[in-house]
Design a protein around this motif. Structure first.
Motif, PDB file in Angstrom:
ATOM      1  N   UNK A 190       0.841  -1.201   0.000  1.00 34.87           N
ATOM      2  CA  UNK A 190       0.000   0.000   0.000  1.00 34.87           C
ATOM      3  C   UNK A 190       0.876   1.250   0.000  1.00 34.87           C
ATOM      4  N   UNK A 191       0.504   2.231  -0.817  1.00 38.60           N
ATOM      5  CA  UNK A 191       1.208   3.507  -0.858  1.00 38.60           C
ATOM      6  C   UNK A 191       0.648   4.420   0.234  1.00 38.60           C
ATOM      7  N   UNK A 192       1.541   5.033   1.000  1.00 40.58           N
ATOM      8  CA  UNK A 192       1.136   5.921   2.093  1.00 40.58           C
ATOM      9  C   UNK A 192       1.046   7.361   1.605  1.00 40.58           C
ATOM     10  N   UNK A 193       2.043   7.782   0.855  1.00 46.27           N
ATOM     11  CA  UNK A 193       1.964   9.071   0.164  1.00 46.27           C
ATOM     12  C   UNK A 193       2.900   9.055  -1.028  1.00 46.27           C
ATOM     13  N   UNK A 194       2.658   9.984  -1.955  1.00 47.96           N
ATOM     14  CA  UNK A 194       3.474  10.123  -3.150  1.00 47.96           C
ATOM     15  C   UNK A 194       4.324  11.387  -3.075  1.00 47.96           C
ATOM     16  N   UNK A 195       5.396  11.375  -3.831  1.00 53.63           N
ATOM     17  CA  UNK A 195       6.224  12.572  -3.977  1.00 53.63           C
ATOM     18  C   UNK A 195       5.368  13.739  -4.471  1.00 53.63           C
ATOM     19  N   UNK A 243      11.004   4.401   2.092  1.00 53.53           N
ATOM     20  CA  UNK A 243      10.922   5.761   1.577  1.00 53.53           C
ATOM     21  C   UNK A 243      11.766   5.782   0.306  1.00 53.53           C
ATOM     22  N   UNK A 244      11.143   6.088  -0.838  1.00 47.35           N
ATOM     23  CA  UNK A 244      11.831   5.913  -2.112  1.00 47.35           C
ATOM     24  C   UNK A 244      11.415   6.972  -3.123  1.00 47.35           C
ATOM     25  N   UNK A 245      12.181   7.039  -4.198  1.00 45.12           N
ATOM     26  CA  UNK A 245      11.881   7.949  -5.286  1.00 45.12           C
ATOM     27  C   UNK A 245      11.604   7.141  -6.544  1.00 45.12           C
ATOM     28  N   UNK A 270       8.355   9.100  -1.954  1.00 42.89           N
ATOM     29  CA  UNK A 270       7.172   8.264  -1.769  1.00 42.89           C
ATOM     30  C   UNK A 270       7.368   7.387  -0.538  1.00 42.89           C
ATOM     31  N   UNK A 271       6.263   6.922   0.035  1.00 42.44           N
ATOM     32  CA  UNK A 271       6.322   5.995   1.165  1.00 42.44           C
ATOM     33  C   UNK A 271       5.382   4.830   0.883  1.00 42.44           C
TER      34      UNK A 271
END
Length: 227
Positions: free
Chosen positions: A36-41, A58-60, A93-94
């Motif tokens: 699941x994605x928590x937030x996007x850039x 935590x990634x790009x 992103x997280x």
């Protein structure tokens, strides 16, 4: 072990039980499934998160399809703090790497907690300082191009919750999450073929076992000494 200063140690709220209760009263509990994605850039930085259970990356993302990973956040850690303090847009992103339970708190509520609780504010300052230092060490390792050390560091970080004392560093530890070679490559800042070759090397040296995408570290201490 000074080389392990950056690994998750004490839970964020250790020694701050009253502050923990206040935080949980103001926060919202969120349950996530794996991936699941928590937030996007570029999303608004209007909240931060405390991890009660699970593992978060935590990634790009880049047009090439690569997804470099900056950090892994474990149970008992906060993330999204730097953006929420000033309301900046997200810089990354997280995503949940395993089923997770998070507590989300909005910027206004978090700011109120910090302004009314010096000890909590001091803990947040210390947390951000440690993360800046860790980022500097990560950049140094990338410049040195020591891919083997970076992969060993990733494996140790993934197992860190299972390494609470000196004795645990001498026994076999199975990573608590299944991680693909592609994900390991993202975490180590390298390519999947390189990870594949290094995992084979680690197995030949008797440092790890790989069975059905499950990785067992035979001796965490010996793997640490490869760094």
């Amino acid at each position: 072990m000074d080389r392990l200063w950056h690994l998750p140690g004490e839970e964020f709220f250790t020694g701050l039980e009253a502050e923990r209760r206040l935080f949980l009263q103001k926060a919202t509990r969120v349950r996530l499934q794996k991936n699941d994605i928590i937030f996007h850039e570029a999303d608004p930085g209007d909240s931060c998160f405390y991890i009660a259970e699970g593992l978060v990356r935590i990634f790009s993302t880049h047009g090439s399809g690569k997804e470099p990973v900056f950090f892994l956040r474990h149970r008992g850690e906060f993330f999204g703090v730097s953006e929420v303090l000033e309301g900046y847009p997200r810089k990354a992103n997280a995503q949940a790497l395993a089923p997770a339970v998070l507590y989300r708190i909005g910027r206004r509520e978090f700011d109120s907690l910090l302004s009314e609780n010096y000890r909590l504010a001091r803990r947040v300052i210390s947390l951000l300082g440690c993360r800046i230092r860790h980022l500097g060490d990560t950049i140094r390792d990338l410049v040195a191009c020591n891919v083997e050390a970076r992969l060993a560091n990733v494996l140790i970080t993934l197992a860190s919750e299972l390494l609470p004392d000196a004795e645990s560093w001498q026994r076999e530890i199975e990573l608590p999450v299944r991680v693909s070679q592609e994900h390991l490559a993202q975490l180590a800042g390298t390519t999947q073929p390189t990870v594949s070759e290094l995992l084979k090397k680690f197995q030949q040296l008797g440092l790890i076992r790989v069975e059905r995408r499950r990785i067992t570290i035979v001796s965490p201490q010996a793997l640490l000494d490869r760094r």
